[in-house]
Design a protein around this motif. Structure first.
Motif, PDB file in Angstrom:
ATOM      1  N   SER A 123     122.572  14.657  53.874  1.00 46.60           N
ATOM      2  CA  SER A 123     122.155  15.574  52.829  1.00 46.60           C
ATOM      3  C   SER A 123     121.517  16.808  53.438  1.00 46.60           C
ATOM      4  N   ASN A 124     121.845  17.965  52.861  1.00 43.44           N
ATOM      5  CA  ASN A 124     121.261  19.221  53.327  1.00 43.44           C
ATOM      6  C   ASN A 124     120.042  19.648  52.507  1.00 43.44           C
ATOM      7  N   ALA A 125     119.662  18.837  51.525  1.00 45.25           N
ATOM      8  CA  ALA A 125     118.508  19.179  50.695  1.00 45.25           C
ATOM      9  C   ALA A 125     117.236  19.155  51.535  1.00 45.25           C
ATOM     10  N   PRO A 126     116.330  20.089  51.307  1.00 48.18           N
ATOM     11  CA  PRO A 126     115.112  20.138  52.119  1.00 48.18           C
ATOM     12  C   PRO A 126     114.137  19.004  51.833  1.00 48.18           C
ATOM     13  N   TYR A 127     114.302  18.345  50.669  1.00 53.66           N
ATOM     14  CA  TYR A 127     113.359  17.277  50.338  1.00 53.66           C
ATOM     15  C   TYR A 127     114.067  16.159  49.595  1.00 53.66           C
ATOM     16  N   ASP A 128     113.428  15.012  49.586  1.00 55.12           N
ATOM     17  CA  ASP A 128     113.873  13.857  48.827  1.00 55.12           C
ATOM     18  C   ASP A 128     112.782  13.558  47.798  1.00 55.12           C
ATOM     19  N   THR A 129     113.018  12.618  46.907  1.00 58.50           N
ATOM     20  CA  THR A 129     112.018  12.285  45.884  1.00 58.50           C
ATOM     21  C   THR A 129     111.669  10.805  45.934  1.00 58.50           C
ATOM     22  N   ARG A 130     110.459  10.519  45.509  1.00 60.47           N
ATOM     23  CA  ARG A 130     109.972   9.158  45.330  1.00 60.47           C
ATOM     24  C   ARG A 130     109.283   9.089  43.975  1.00 60.47           C
ATOM     25  N   PRO A 131     109.236   7.928  43.332  1.00 58.81           N
ATOM     26  CA  PRO A 131     108.548   7.839  42.036  1.00 58.81           C
ATOM     27  C   PRO A 131     107.092   8.276  42.155  1.00 58.81           C
ATOM     28  N   ALA A 132     106.619   8.999  41.165  1.00 56.80           N
ATOM     29  CA  ALA A 132     105.228   9.464  41.164  1.00 56.80           C
ATOM     30  C   ALA A 132     104.273   8.292  40.996  1.00 56.80           C
ATOM     31  N   SER A 133     103.063   8.447  41.509  1.00 57.11           N
ATOM     32  CA  SER A 133     101.989   7.481  41.288  1.00 57.11           C
ATOM     33  C   SER A 133     101.135   7.989  40.126  1.00 57.11           C
ATOM     34  N   TYR A 134     100.929   7.146  39.130  1.00 57.92           N
ATOM     35  CA  TYR A 134     100.217   7.569  37.926  1.00 57.92           C
ATOM     36  C   TYR A 134      98.761   7.120  37.964  1.00 57.92           C
ATOM     37  N   SER A 135      97.877   7.998  37.500  1.00 52.89           N
ATOM     38  CA  SER A 135      96.447   7.705  37.479  1.00 52.89           C
ATOM     39  C   SER A 135      95.779   8.583  36.430  1.00 52.89           C
ATOM     40  N   THR A 136      94.607   8.200  35.990  1.00 49.71           N
ATOM     41  CA  THR A 136      93.860   9.021  35.043  1.00 49.71           C
ATOM     42  C   THR A 136      93.337  10.265  35.758  1.00 49.71           C
TER      43      THR A 136
END
Length: 335
Positions: free
Chosen positions: A139-152
């Protein structure tokens, strides 16, 4: 013999003192832990939440009557934008984010961390993903993604709008920041994150089922939707609904609460990203078995806004990480 007797009495006395000390220590420990177990939590979301019976269900039961008031709707109106070749708008992402804010914001509190730390965490939750370095070779994309961590998170005012000031939370979320990943600059702000969130939702294979037909659904399907919707709202579960006006005209809103009138009509109080300054009403007619939303549809359909609409409950899977975050927060409060 006398010496042996004195030694025996000494041992008995020592043992008795140890037992008394242990009992006192146990009593002190008991007294220390008891207030924690009997603690009752009140904040901008809940009232009279008891630590002794803390659970996800009991958090929902303790939600305040005014927790989801319209003044706490996000102070931003839906907008159109280009995503690839299509022009779409952000209603689904905004409704999802409003639900996240409704459960995780803690108003009239002071954030313990600097804005430079708080804002990236919140924007990850708005997007639904965190951006990380791309380690894939294909992949030539500069970044990948991961699920966000949720918090108050803390909101210093009684509403997000009240923090739209210099160095305020809402102003900082709107302005955003630059994230550098693998030497590339990625601009992160509320607008960009909503657009990314919406694009991720809009172009999904699973959405095709809502586009096969136009307008209203069958009475049977509507009553099945009503059963789930009433169950959710009776348990204070905010619910996202897609309203289908036509095959290519659909709009996602967030349903907060309801009441039933004497004429067998259900009136649902709704957050609509097209008119966020006030809540609007979605109707279900128990006689016709159809949903109606003239005050919502009238904003973008100029003819026959009073005709029935198709109503679909969407994004129920998003509830779990919000519940996990709420439970973790209150467990921390109860320690």
């Amino acid at each position: 013999m006398r010496a042996l007797m004195l030694f025996f009495l000494f041992i008995v006395g020592l043992f008795s003192s140890l037992v008394v000390s242990a009992e006192q220590a146990f009593a002190q420990t008991k007294n220390i832990s008891k207030p924690v177990q009997s603690r009752v939590i009140n904040d901008s979301l809940v009232e009279n939440l008891r630590c002794s019976t803390l659970s996800v269900d009991n958090i929902y039961k303790a939600i305040r009557a005014d927790a989801f008031s319209e003044e706490r709707n996000m102070p931003v109106t839906n907008w159109p934008f280009k995503s690839g070749l299509a022009t779409i708008a952000g209603c689904w992402a905004l409704s999802s984010t409003q639900r996240m804010v409704s459960y995780l914001a803690r108003y009239n509190t002071v954030g313990a961390q600097a804005m430079s730390v708080r804002v990236p965490v919140i924007l990850d939750m708005v997007r639904g993903n965190k951006l990380v370095e791309n380690t894939r070779d294909n992949s030539n994309a500069p970044y990948d993604t991961r699920p966000a961590s949720y918090s108050t998170f803390a909101v210093e005012g009684n509403t997000l709008k009240a923090t739209n000031t210099y160095n305020g939370l809402w102003a900082e979320m709107r302005d955003g920041y630059d994230q550098w990943i693998s030497g590339a600059r990625v601009r992160r702000n509320f607008t960009d994150e909503i657009e990314a969130n919406q694009a991720n939702r809009f172009f999904r294979f699973g959405n095709l089922g809502m586009t096969f037909k136009s307008g209203e659904r069958s009475v049977k399907a509507n009553w099945a939707t009503m059963a789930q919707l009433l169950k959710n709202l009776n348990g204070k579960r905010l619910t996202l609904m897609n309203l289908r006006v036509e095959r290519t005209i659909q709009h996602v809103v967030m349903v907060k609460s309801y009441k039933k009138t004497k004429s067998n009509v259900y009136e649902f109080t709704v957050y609509d990203s097209n008119q966020p300054s006030r809540d609007v009403i979605l109707y279900f007619d128990g006689t016709s078995g159809q949903f109606y939303s003239p005050s919502i549809v009238g904003g973008f359909v100029y003819q026959n806004a009073s005709r029935p609409v198709g109503a679909f409950i969407v994004s129920e899977e998003e509830r779990a990480p919000l519940e996990k975050a709420m439970l973790a927060h209150y467990k921390g409060q109860c320690r």
